[in-house]
Design a protein around this motif. Sequence first.
Motif, mmCIF file in Angstrom:
data_model
loop_
_atom_site.group_PDB
_atom_site.id
_atom_site.type_symbol
_atom_site.label_atom_id
_atom_site.label_comp_id
_atom_site.label_asym_id
_atom_site.label_seq_id
_atom_site.Cartn_x
_atom_site.Cartn_y
_atom_site.Cartn_z
ATOM 1 N N LEU A 13 52.591 6.161 12.704
ATOM 2 C CA LEU A 13 52.663 5.732 11.318
ATOM 3 C C LEU A 13 53.491 4.462 11.319
ATOM 4 O O LEU A 13 54.564 4.420 11.924
ATOM 5 C CB LEU A 13 53.332 6.795 10.441
ATOM 6 C CG LEU A 13 52.692 8.175 10.434
ATOM 7 C CD1 LEU A 13 53.475 9.113 9.511
ATOM 8 C CD2 LEU A 13 51.239 8.110 10.018
ATOM 9 N N TYR A 14 52.989 3.405 10.673
ATOM 10 C CA TYR A 14 53.702 2.134 10.738
ATOM 11 C C TYR A 14 53.581 1.342 9.447
ATOM 12 O O TYR A 14 52.740 1.626 8.595
ATOM 13 C CB TYR A 14 53.212 1.297 11.921
ATOM 14 C CG TYR A 14 51.779 0.819 11.803
ATOM 15 C CD1 TYR A 14 51.487 -0.433 11.267
ATOM 16 C CD2 TYR A 14 50.725 1.606 12.240
ATOM 17 C CE1 TYR A 14 50.180 -0.866 11.160
ATOM 18 C CE2 TYR A 14 49.423 1.173 12.143
ATOM 19 C CZ TYR A 14 49.149 -0.066 11.597
ATOM 20 O OH TYR A 14 47.850 -0.495 11.482
ATOM 21 N N LEU A 23 56.369 -2.209 12.381
ATOM 22 C CA LEU A 23 57.469 -1.278 12.566
ATOM 23 C C LEU A 23 56.893 0.128 12.550
ATOM 24 O O LEU A 23 56.383 0.587 11.522
ATOM 25 C CB LEU A 23 58.524 -1.422 11.461
ATOM 26 C CG LEU A 23 59.653 -0.389 11.501
ATOM 27 C CD1 LEU A 23 60.482 -0.544 12.782
ATOM 28 C CD2 LEU A 23 60.526 -0.497 10.274
ATOM 29 N N VAL A 24 56.947 0.792 13.688
ATOM 30 C CA VAL A 24 56.475 2.173 13.785
ATOM 31 C C VAL A 24 57.567 3.064 13.208
ATOM 32 O O VAL A 24 58.685 3.089 13.709
ATOM 33 C CB VAL A 24 56.152 2.557 15.243
ATOM 34 C CG1 VAL A 24 55.761 4.027 15.335
ATOM 35 C CG2 VAL A 24 55.027 1.675 15.779
ATOM 36 N N GLU A 93 67.602 8.234 11.962
ATOM 37 C CA GLU A 93 67.173 6.901 12.380
ATOM 38 C C GLU A 93 67.799 5.820 11.507
ATOM 39 O O GLU A 93 68.196 4.769 11.999
ATOM 40 C CB GLU A 93 65.647 6.810 12.364
ATOM 41 C CG GLU A 93 65.007 7.641 13.453
ATOM 42 C CD GLU A 93 63.501 7.791 13.288
ATOM 43 O OE1 GLU A 93 62.938 7.303 12.275
ATOM 44 O OE2 GLU A 93 62.883 8.408 14.167
ATOM 45 N N LEU A 94 67.902 6.086 10.206
ATOM 46 C CA LEU A 94 68.528 5.126 9.301
ATOM 47 C C LEU A 94 70.005 4.962 9.638
ATOM 48 O O LEU A 94 70.534 3.847 9.664
ATOM 49 C CB LEU A 94 68.355 5.582 7.847
ATOM 50 C CG LEU A 94 68.947 4.669 6.778
ATOM 51 C CD1 LEU A 94 68.336 3.272 6.849
ATOM 52 C CD2 LEU A 94 68.734 5.280 5.403
ATOM 53 N N GLU A 95 70.675 6.076 9.931
ATOM 54 C CA GLU A 95 72.084 6.015 10.327
ATOM 55 C C GLU A 95 72.248 5.202 11.612
ATOM 56 O O GLU A 95 73.143 4.362 11.718
ATOM 57 C CB GLU A 95 72.628 7.426 10.538
ATOM 58 C CG GLU A 95 74.070 7.452 10.992
ATOM 59 C CD GLU A 95 74.560 8.858 11.298
ATOM 60 O OE1 GLU A 95 75.655 8.953 11.878
ATOM 61 O OE2 GLU A 95 73.874 9.841 10.978
ATOM 62 N N ALA A 129 59.378 -1.869 21.160
ATOM 63 C CA ALA A 129 59.989 -2.810 20.223
ATOM 64 C C ALA A 129 59.556 -2.509 18.792
ATOM 65 O O ALA A 129 60.371 -2.565 17.859
ATOM 66 C CB ALA A 129 59.620 -4.249 20.600
ATOM 67 N N GLU A 130 58.297 -2.163 18.613
ATOM 68 C CA GLU A 130 57.792 -1.834 17.274
ATOM 69 C C GLU A 130 58.448 -0.575 16.732
ATOM 70 O O GLU A 130 58.652 -0.433 15.534
ATOM 71 C CB GLU A 130 56.273 -1.670 17.314
ATOM 72 C CG GLU A 130 55.548 -2.980 17.532
ATOM 73 C CD GLU A 130 54.078 -2.829 17.871
ATOM 74 O OE1 GLU A 130 53.593 -1.675 18.034
ATOM 75 O OE2 GLU A 130 53.402 -3.870 17.977
ATOM 76 N N ARG A 131 58.806 0.339 17.600
ATOM 77 C CA ARG A 131 59.490 1.558 17.158
ATOM 78 C C ARG A 131 60.937 1.280 16.771
ATOM 79 O O ARG A 131 61.529 2.029 16.012
ATOM 80 C CB ARG A 131 59.470 2.619 18.266
ATOM 81 C CG ARG A 131 58.098 2.947 18.788
ATOM 82 C CD ARG A 131 57.486 4.239 18.375
ATOM 83 N NE ARG A 131 58.315 5.330 18.032
ATOM 84 C CZ ARG A 131 58.507 6.409 18.762
ATOM 85 N NH1 ARG A 131 57.952 6.510 19.950
ATOM 86 N NH2 ARG A 131 59.236 7.398 18.308
#
Length: 173
Positions: A13-14, A23-24, A93-95, A129-131
Amino acid sequence: EVVFILKRGRVDLYRIAPDGRKLVVATLGPHTIFGEMGLLGQGMYGCYAEATEDSLICVLSRSDLQALIRRNLEVGLRLLAELGARLQQREEELEALAFRGLPARLAMLLLREADIYGTIDGYTHQELAERLGTYRETVSQLLGRFRGEGLVAVEPRRIRLLDRVGLEAYAER
């Protein structure tokens, strides 16, 4: 108006940034549901799904899912558990994005992939990198550093963890 059930394979999902970078936001494995946010009244505009390997995906309409939940409350509870787990992962992930540097985020990603799938296969430096929301060159440099420190072995489309404890130390920075 539909939900997708991934029976076999992998799906990314991106989102696409205004500058064109991809951005994945999630990589999903077998027995996962996606597209459910539209069913819950939340738009997923600007979010795309792409199968990254041969996959079998089933489609279930909103009305069919609602009927299934009415007949079997366990389905609804499992759906809530899945959504809760996904929300917790996004918060982590946000943290990490807010409080940790890129080396720590890459280490966390490698450790998580190894924990979930047992191996880290099939990813190019660009896909990693996209992840992480960064550039391929940056990931290549970091993997080179990790390799130089004996933490990983980098092979074509495969990364092997050599020193999990050392990689965990990076993840905590």
